[in-house]
Motif scaffolding. Structure first.
Motif, mmCIF file in Angstrom:
data_model
loop_
_atom_site.group_PDB
_atom_site.id
_atom_site.type_symbol
_atom_site.label_atom_id
_atom_site.label_comp_id
_atom_site.label_asym_id
_atom_site.label_seq_id
_atom_site.Cartn_x
_atom_site.Cartn_y
_atom_site.Cartn_z
ATOM 1 N N HIS A 91 -12.101 -1.939 2.264
ATOM 2 C CA HIS A 91 -11.666 -3.034 1.908
ATOM 3 C C HIS A 91 -12.481 -4.221 1.897
ATOM 4 O O HIS A 91 -13.457 -4.174 2.851
ATOM 5 C CB HIS A 91 -10.315 -3.484 2.889
ATOM 6 N N GLY A 92 -12.533 -5.297 1.007
ATOM 7 C CA GLY A 92 -13.100 -6.540 1.447
ATOM 8 C C GLY A 92 -12.794 -7.245 2.529
ATOM 9 O O GLY A 92 -13.374 -7.552 3.535
ATOM 10 N N ILE A 93 -11.326 -7.517 2.552
ATOM 11 C CA ILE A 93 -10.647 -8.182 3.792
ATOM 12 C C ILE A 93 -10.777 -7.212 4.767
ATOM 13 O O ILE A 93 -10.349 -5.829 4.288
ATOM 14 C CB ILE A 93 -9.144 -8.471 3.337
ATOM 15 N N SER A 94 -10.985 -7.342 5.658
ATOM 16 C CA SER A 94 -11.175 -6.601 7.117
ATOM 17 C C SER A 94 -12.445 -5.647 7.250
ATOM 18 O O SER A 94 -12.769 -5.072 8.381
ATOM 19 C CB SER A 94 -9.914 -5.772 7.340
ATOM 20 N N ASN A 95 -13.012 -5.296 6.182
ATOM 21 C CA ASN A 95 -14.317 -4.570 6.167
ATOM 22 C C ASN A 95 -13.959 -3.084 6.449
ATOM 23 O O ASN A 95 -14.725 -2.204 6.640
ATOM 24 C CB ASN A 95 -15.217 -4.832 7.105
ATOM 25 N N ALA A 96 -12.431 -2.611 6.478
ATOM 26 C CA ALA A 96 -11.916 -1.255 6.963
ATOM 27 C C ALA A 96 -12.308 -0.327 5.840
ATOM 28 O O ALA A 96 -12.183 -0.383 4.551
ATOM 29 C CB ALA A 96 -10.695 -1.305 7.012
ATOM 30 N N PHE A 97 -12.601 0.843 6.195
ATOM 31 C CA PHE A 97 -12.794 2.021 5.727
ATOM 32 C C PHE A 97 -11.393 2.563 5.627
ATOM 33 O O PHE A 97 -10.928 2.676 6.782
ATOM 34 C CB PHE A 97 -13.825 3.034 6.165
ATOM 35 N N PHE A 98 -10.816 2.936 4.493
ATOM 36 C CA PHE A 98 -9.349 3.066 4.480
ATOM 37 C C PHE A 98 -8.721 4.389 3.784
ATOM 38 O O PHE A 98 -9.456 4.872 2.855
ATOM 39 C CB PHE A 98 -8.504 1.716 3.979
#
Length: 326
Positions: free
Chosen positions: A245-252
């Motif tokens: 994600h761009g928002i949160s920088n999370a790998f998802f």
């Protein structure tokens, strides 16, 4: 609508999100998904209900699977600091004209149920039975090796109203996106525990539960889960990802359980404990907002969600849309 000023001294002290209950039609199939595939640990089970926790958690449960004629989400649970804060919370909701029902919950001390102004069912408590630590019992690690429950994301028919209410009880916005034409919020991420979010709100038909997320150690755990799902009959339950994600920088990764409840597997966001941390704004049309890299989100990700038991939904009047994959 502008973001509300953060309320650093809310009327009661919420520590974090805690747990969720799902109504599931086939308890054995749900057990195969959550225990055998994801790797959550059973803390109690009967022919009607299964209680689960993740590997770092000391509380008795983070997910309750209850046999039901309906596939539905039930109460979203939150832990408050102590019994005095629990009474303050009950007083707050009563003063708002919202229902407060004291209920008996296995493995929890005093607990009350209520609803937010849009109808999301909420549950508050201060004490849950504590279990021995298992985070170093590596022989128990299975599946994606889930460490802890991380957040909820809910569809809201009016994100501005949802954010304003949760801001009042101390949830702080970390990132958000707004419709440039109207200035209204399209989505916002809010937290109590010092991560990017405990609960987020996304524009859409609501209230419905978009997903429940679990934190895992590394992106490689997600790759291992994909290999496992692809070879054990669960490949069709992979909905979106992997990606970042761009928002949160999370790998998802987003997957669906046998009843269609969406689960996010999640790692790599960042710390947000500073009270003066400024929220990050994203352009709704920026494709890297939702996916810094990876395939764009499918239409189902914007339209499908779990209904809450006993809650009516309504369509959002904000028609703005981000980029949707064909």
């Amino acid at each position: 609508m502008a973001l509300p000023t953060p309320n650093l001294y809310p009327p009661f002290n919420i520590v974090r999100l805690s747990h969720v209950e799902f109504g599931v039609k086939d308890l054995a199939k749900s057990r195969a998904f959550y225990v055998d595939t994801l790797g959550l640990q059973v803390t109690d089970e009967t022919s009607e209900v299964i209680y689960l926790r993740a590997m770092e958690e000391r509380g008795h449960h983070c997910i309750v699977l209850r046999k039901s004629a309906f596939s539905e989400a039930r109460d979203l649970g939150f832990k408050v600091f102590d019994e005095e804060e629990l009474d303050k919370a009950a007083h707050f909701f009563k003063a708002k004209g919202l229902p407060v029902e004291w209920v008996e919950r296995p493995y929890q001390a005093r607990t009350f149920r209520t609803r937010d102004p849009h109808g999301i069912p909420l549950e508050f408590y201060a004490r849950m039975d504590r279990l021995p630590p298992i985070h170093q019992q590596y022989a128990l690690y299975r599946g994606v090796k889930p460490l802890r429950i991380d957040h909820f994301n809910c569809f809201s028919s009016n994100v501005d109203e949802s954010v304003a209410f949760y801001n009042e009880i101390g949830f702080r916005v970390t990132e958000y996106t707004a419709d440039e034409e109207t200035g209204r919020l399209w989505a916002a991420w809010t937290h109590r525990k010092g991560g990017v979010h405990d609960i987020a709100f996304t524009n859409g038909t609501g209230p419905r539960l978009h997903h429940t997320a679990f934190w895992v150690p590394t992106p490689l755990n997600i790759i291992d889960l994909l290999d496992l799902m692809a070879t054990t009959g669960w490949v069709a339950n992979i909905e979106r990802g992997p990606g970042r994600h761009g928002i949160s920088n999370a790998f998802f990764l987003y997957i669906l359980d046998p009843d269609g409840h969406r689960i996010e597997i999640y790692c790599s966001d960042y710390q947000t404990v500073d009270p003066d941390l400024e929220p990050i704004k994203w352009d709704l049309k920026d494709p890297q907002r939702q996916t810094l890299w990876g395939a764009a989100a499918p239409r189902s990700w914007f339209e499908h969600g779990s209904t809450f038991a006993g809650t009516d939904v309504r369509h959002s009047d904000l028609k703005a849309q981000p980029i949707i994959a064909p």
